[in-house]
Motif scaffolding. Structure first.
Motif, PDB file in Angstrom:
ATOM      1  N   LYS A 204       8.616   9.512 -11.084  1.00 54.83           N
ATOM      2  CA  LYS A 204       7.937   8.899  -9.938  1.00 54.83           C
ATOM      3  C   LYS A 204       6.977   7.859 -10.489  1.00 54.83           C
TER       4      LYS A 204
ATOM      5  N   SER B 173       3.557   2.343   0.813  1.00 53.06           N
ATOM      6  CA  SER B 173       2.645   3.241   1.510  1.00 53.06           C
ATOM      7  C   SER B 173       1.255   2.612   1.487  1.00 53.06           C
TER       8      SER B 173
ATOM      9  N   TRP C  84       0.573   0.251  -1.529  1.00 50.38           N
ATOM     10  CA  TRP C  84       1.143   0.692  -2.805  1.00 50.38           C
ATOM     11  C   TRP C  84       2.659   0.625  -2.727  1.00 50.38           C
ATOM     12  N   TRP C  85       3.275   0.382  -3.858  1.00 50.50           N
ATOM     13  CA  TRP C  85       4.727   0.453  -3.990  1.00 50.50           C
ATOM     14  C   TRP C  85       5.044   1.731  -4.742  1.00 50.50           C
ATOM     15  N   ASN C  86       5.920   2.555  -4.161  1.00 49.54           N
ATOM     16  CA  ASN C  86       6.285   3.844  -4.750  1.00 49.54           C
ATOM     17  C   ASN C  86       7.759   3.844  -5.101  1.00 49.54           C
TER      18      ASN C  86
ATOM     19  N   LYS D 147       3.886   4.698  -9.027  1.00 44.95           N
ATOM     20  CA  LYS D 147       3.167   4.010  -7.966  1.00 44.95           C
ATOM     21  C   LYS D 147       2.627   2.729  -8.583  1.00 44.95           C
TER      22      LYS D 147
END
Length: 93
Positions: free
Chosen positions: A74, A55, A63-65, A76
């Motif tokens: 979760k 995202s 960013w990598w989520n 980030k």
């Protein structure tokens, strides 16, 4: 008028003549049900898999989520390598 064929051609014809008749393929009446069941299984398996995506924020930073539906975790991360490290620590150790 006489026709002549080679010995090879004659043997080929005799071979074909003595072959048992081929059976007709039967259609699987349960194929549609099997297909639907496989789609349901695939959907349920996919629901439990780790989800990873990229995202961007307002400033254009990428960013990598990740989200694990089984644990509810979760995360980030700034880079792909950081995300790989996180995944390896969580799932392969």
């Amino acid at each position: 008028m006489k026709y002549s064929i080679s010995t090879f051609e004659r043997e080929k014809l005799e071979f074909l003549y003595h072959q048992p008749p081929k059976k007709a393929k039967r259609t699987d009446v349960f194929a549609p049900i099997k297909s639907i069941w496989q789609q349901v299984v695939n959907y349920l398996n996919a629901k439990n898999e780790l989800q990873v995506w990229q995202s961007s924020d307002r400033n254009g930073r990428t960013w990598w989520n990740a989200y694990d539906p089984i644990t509810g975790r979760k995360t980030k991360r700034d880079s792909e390598s950081e995300m790989r490290t996180w995944i390896e620590k969580r799932y392969y150790q």
